[in-house]
Design a protein around this motif. Sequence first.
Motif, mmCIF file in Angstrom:
data_model
loop_
_atom_site.group_PDB
_atom_site.id
_atom_site.type_symbol
_atom_site.label_atom_id
_atom_site.label_comp_id
_atom_site.label_asym_id
_atom_site.label_seq_id
_atom_site.Cartn_x
_atom_site.Cartn_y
_atom_site.Cartn_z
ATOM 1 N N PRO A 83 7.330 118.435 81.814
ATOM 2 C CA PRO A 83 7.126 119.871 82.361
ATOM 3 C C PRO A 83 6.800 119.658 83.788
ATOM 4 O O PRO A 83 5.916 118.976 84.133
ATOM 5 N N VAL A 84 7.498 120.727 84.539
ATOM 6 C CA VAL A 84 6.998 121.082 86.038
ATOM 7 C C VAL A 84 6.906 122.405 86.161
ATOM 8 O O VAL A 84 8.107 122.991 86.017
ATOM 9 N N ALA A 85 5.857 122.979 85.974
ATOM 10 C CA ALA A 85 5.802 124.545 85.850
ATOM 11 C C ALA A 85 6.560 125.030 84.666
ATOM 12 O O ALA A 85 6.266 124.468 83.306
ATOM 13 N N GLU A 86 7.774 125.812 84.718
ATOM 14 C CA GLU A 86 8.443 126.346 83.546
ATOM 15 C C GLU A 86 9.776 125.491 83.497
ATOM 16 O O GLU A 86 10.457 125.961 82.708
ATOM 17 N N HIS A 88 14.448 107.728 89.509
ATOM 18 C CA HIS A 88 15.235 108.697 89.820
ATOM 19 C C HIS A 88 15.039 109.909 88.729
ATOM 20 O O HIS A 88 14.976 109.790 87.263
ATOM 21 N N VAL A 89 14.589 111.327 88.854
ATOM 22 C CA VAL A 89 14.264 112.277 88.151
ATOM 23 C C VAL A 89 15.459 113.240 88.278
ATOM 24 O O VAL A 89 15.971 113.590 89.605
ATOM 25 N N ARG A 90 15.651 114.214 87.126
ATOM 26 C CA ARG A 90 16.633 115.396 87.550
ATOM 27 C C ARG A 90 16.061 116.549 86.716
ATOM 28 O O ARG A 90 15.161 116.436 85.671
ATOM 29 N N ARG A 91 16.203 117.580 87.093
ATOM 30 C CA ARG A 91 15.766 118.948 86.609
ATOM 31 C C ARG A 91 17.049 119.126 85.335
ATOM 32 O O ARG A 91 18.186 119.156 85.594
ATOM 33 N N ILE A 92 16.482 119.544 84.090
ATOM 34 C CA ILE A 92 17.548 119.693 83.174
ATOM 35 C C ILE A 92 17.515 120.972 82.633
ATOM 36 O O ILE A 92 18.385 121.671 81.953
ATOM 37 N N ARG A 93 16.292 121.757 82.799
ATOM 38 C CA ARG A 93 16.121 123.278 82.505
ATOM 39 C C ARG A 93 15.254 123.801 83.342
ATOM 40 O O ARG A 93 14.051 123.392 83.945
#
Length: 88
Positions: free
Chosen positions: A59-62, A83-88
């Motif tokens: 998690p990163v914040a919400e 490598h990271v990606r936002r999924i939600r």
Amino acid sequence: MEGITEHRIKPNRFYTIGGAGLDVTTVKRLDPPEAVLGVSMEDTGEEFEYTLRPGDTFPVAEQTWQVAEVVFPDNADWEWEVHVRRIR
């Protein structure tokens, strides 16, 4: 943080994405690789540390982010990228 959906985290660097800071302190060349990722929330001052492998989420914040891959360019242990990606 709405605009950024992917990021490459390199050694000895701290990245600010929206209201959070991300850094990776350690990467272990295992099968699969393992990364220790730190998340610092600017608004609350909270700090979190996660031990993650490709496919794991954090998690990163919400929002929810995922470790997409850990790469070792030129096969060097000290030149990794997470490598990271936002999924939600």
